[in-house]
Enzyme design. Sequence first.
Site, PDB file in Angstrom:
ATOM      1  N   CYS A  95       0.835  -1.202   0.000  1.00 45.60           N
ATOM      2  CA  CYS A  95       0.000   0.000   0.000  1.00 45.60           C
ATOM      3  C   CYS A  95       0.874   1.257   0.000  1.00 45.60           C
ATOM      4  O   CYS A  95       1.502   1.564  -1.008  1.00 45.60           O
ATOM      5  CB  CYS A  95      -0.968  -0.035   1.173  1.00 45.60           C
ATOM      6  SG  CYS A  95      -2.406   1.045   0.945  1.00 45.60           S
ATOM      7  N   HIS A 140      -3.726  -5.342   0.779  1.00 43.72           N
ATOM      8  CA  HIS A 140      -3.163  -5.853   2.040  1.00 43.72           C
ATOM      9  C   HIS A 140      -3.263  -7.384   2.084  1.00 43.72           C
ATOM     10  O   HIS A 140      -4.334  -7.935   2.350  1.00 43.72           O
ATOM     11  CB  HIS A 140      -3.900  -5.247   3.238  1.00 43.72           C
ATOM     12  CG  HIS A 140      -3.627  -3.799   3.428  1.00 43.72           C
ATOM     13  ND1 HIS A 140      -2.579  -3.333   4.197  1.00 43.72           N
ATOM     14  CD2 HIS A 140      -4.246  -2.698   2.942  1.00 43.72           C
ATOM     15  CE1 HIS A 140      -2.569  -2.010   4.170  1.00 43.72           C
ATOM     16  NE2 HIS A 140      -3.568  -1.599   3.420  1.00 43.72           N
ATOM     17  N   GLU A 153      -2.041  -9.285   4.308  1.00 41.23           N
ATOM     18  CA  GLU A 153      -2.007  -9.768   5.683  1.00 41.23           C
ATOM     19  C   GLU A 153      -3.381  -9.921   6.312  1.00 41.23           C
ATOM     20  O   GLU A 153      -3.530 -10.597   7.336  1.00 41.23           O
ATOM     21  CB  GLU A 153      -1.147  -8.831   6.546  1.00 41.23           C
ATOM     22  CG  GLU A 153      -1.714  -7.438   6.776  1.00 41.23           C
ATOM     23  CD  GLU A 153      -1.370  -6.448   5.684  1.00 41.23           C
ATOM     24  OE1 GLU A 153      -1.478  -5.231   5.937  1.00 41.23           O
ATOM     25  OE2 GLU A 153      -1.015  -6.870   4.568  1.00 41.23           O
ATOM     26  N   GLY A 178       2.096 -15.219  38.202  1.00 39.37           N
ATOM     27  CA  GLY A 178       1.160 -16.327  38.063  1.00 39.37           C
ATOM     28  C   GLY A 178       0.639 -16.459  36.646  1.00 39.37           C
ATOM     29  O   GLY A 178      -0.051 -17.418  36.324  1.00 39.37           O
ATOM     30  N   SER A 204       5.318 -14.357  32.649  1.00 39.53           N
ATOM     31  CA  SER A 204       6.371 -14.459  33.668  1.00 39.53           C
ATOM     32  C   SER A 204       6.708 -15.915  33.968  1.00 39.53           C
ATOM     33  O   SER A 204       7.862 -16.251  34.253  1.00 39.53           O
ATOM     34  CB  SER A 204       5.967 -13.722  34.949  1.00 39.53           C
ATOM     35  OG  SER A 204       4.835 -14.309  35.548  1.00 39.53           O
ATOM     36  N   SER A 205       5.720 -16.803  33.874  1.00 38.51           N
ATOM     37  CA  SER A 205       5.955 -18.221  34.157  1.00 38.51           C
ATOM     38  C   SER A 205       6.853 -18.855  33.098  1.00 38.51           C
ATOM     39  O   SER A 205       7.779 -19.609  33.414  1.00 38.51           O
ATOM     40  CB  SER A 205       4.625 -18.978  34.230  1.00 38.51           C
ATOM     41  OG  SER A 205       3.781 -18.439  35.225  1.00 38.51           O
TER      42      SER A 205
END
Length: 510
Positions: A79, A168, A170, A223, A227-228
């Site tokens: 585009c 586009h 996508e 939790g 991060s886990s």
Amino acid sequence: MQETILILDFGSQYTQLIARRVRELNVYCEIHPYNQIPEIDGEVKGVILSGSPFSVHDAEAPHLNLRKFRGNYPVLGVCYGAQYMVEADPDGEVRRSDKREYGRANLRQVRTDSPLFKNVPIGSQVWMSHGDTIHNLPSSTQIDASTADVDVAAFSFSGEQTYGIQFHPEVYHSTDGKTLLNNFVVEICGCSQNWTPHNFVEDTVDKLSKQLGSDKVILGLSGGVDSSVAAELLNRAIGSNLYCIFVDNGLLRKNEFEQVLESYKEMGLNVRGVDARKDFYKALAGVTDPELKRKAIGKVFIDVFDDAAHEVKDVKWLAQGTIYPDVIESLSVKGPSATIKSHHNVGGLPDFMKLKVVEPLRALFKDEVRLVGKDMNVPANILARHPFPGPGLAIRILGDITEEKVRMLQEVDHIFIKNLKESGEYDNVWQAGSILLPVQSVGVMGDERTYEKAVALRAVTSTDGMTADWCHLPYQLLAKISNEIINNVKGINRVVYDISSKPPATIEWE
């Protein structure tokens, strides 16, 4: 070296979708603002120029030195990216169209020997979204595809691997968009499609081991998924030198502090819980602005981590579960990639906190984080957990924060989530939460008039959080949840359901 597709962002709302589609081909890519292009830690195999809300004729239109890329790498302009390449050429001309070309179109002509359009048939549906159109092509180009209304729907430069398309690929509505992107990324750029969860784990653990050596690292656990998974990667890389801290900020879900600490036992992580509720409530007293809430919470988190870091002798690193949408949404560029909101885990640390930052998930979208976690056998109950904002319930309580408001919203949230799980809807929802509104409304309970608070329920479906649609939960379930909340949570007499999508709304209200 990691093969990389470089995506230069001119501000299109679809730029993140380009990245998602490339990643789905098992090819690594990075998005960077057109005016903030860093040195890439890897081998650039190709460059994609995104669309833009600007016209190439606007005074503030983005400009790029194309000589750095054309002829050196395969280039695909989408585009605005395509129009800019034409307008930048002395022989090219882009004109403002009398009407905006927007929506579905079909290819009526396709150059069969174009590598970009291999296996893309005539009649293929594409999605247009532009106000300008290409009027004159440079003499060194050829038309690769047309539609009924757009003569130059796609073109390529002779003698180089440079392509432009005015649609586009996508978006979902471009039915052969994935084929076209595969042609560019795999066939033209020659990417080997080795960006897989297993390879990511192996490469990241190896990089972390070399980067951190025998240094000690402190990590704040929440939790949640991010991060886990970050903790598991670091645990594999440095083992006992990882020190995990889980902070009770008083803004968690009901009973979450105890449940999270219990859930990490089977992962073999070294985790210590810190009760800092009073510190957070004190810092938030009287604060109503959402950005100021985030900053206040971030400051207290830093103070807590600084104290925790001093209890671990010679700790040198702070690990964070930052993921790619956090990074993208926190970029601030004039025009493209404007900041939507600050994220609690993006932006670095103050000078007094002498820790370096390590972010093992910084390159991943949320669904990729889950796939990486699955590859490492992170417990399913953690991987299936809905995203929860770092500032917690503070940004789901509109207005000032009090312990009573937190208690009230925790009870509402508990009823909402419990019913989603019991009904089997929880796994169909990307993220769900309750918002305590700063309004009161009239109600009737028994024979008495009430004037109490209202809550909004929010549930969305999504793939990576960059876009989201409101979840069409059954009316009977919503009615049951509303009834339980009003009957069991003192101070609430009205429940509403949020049916806004992202964009234009965000998932969280603040």
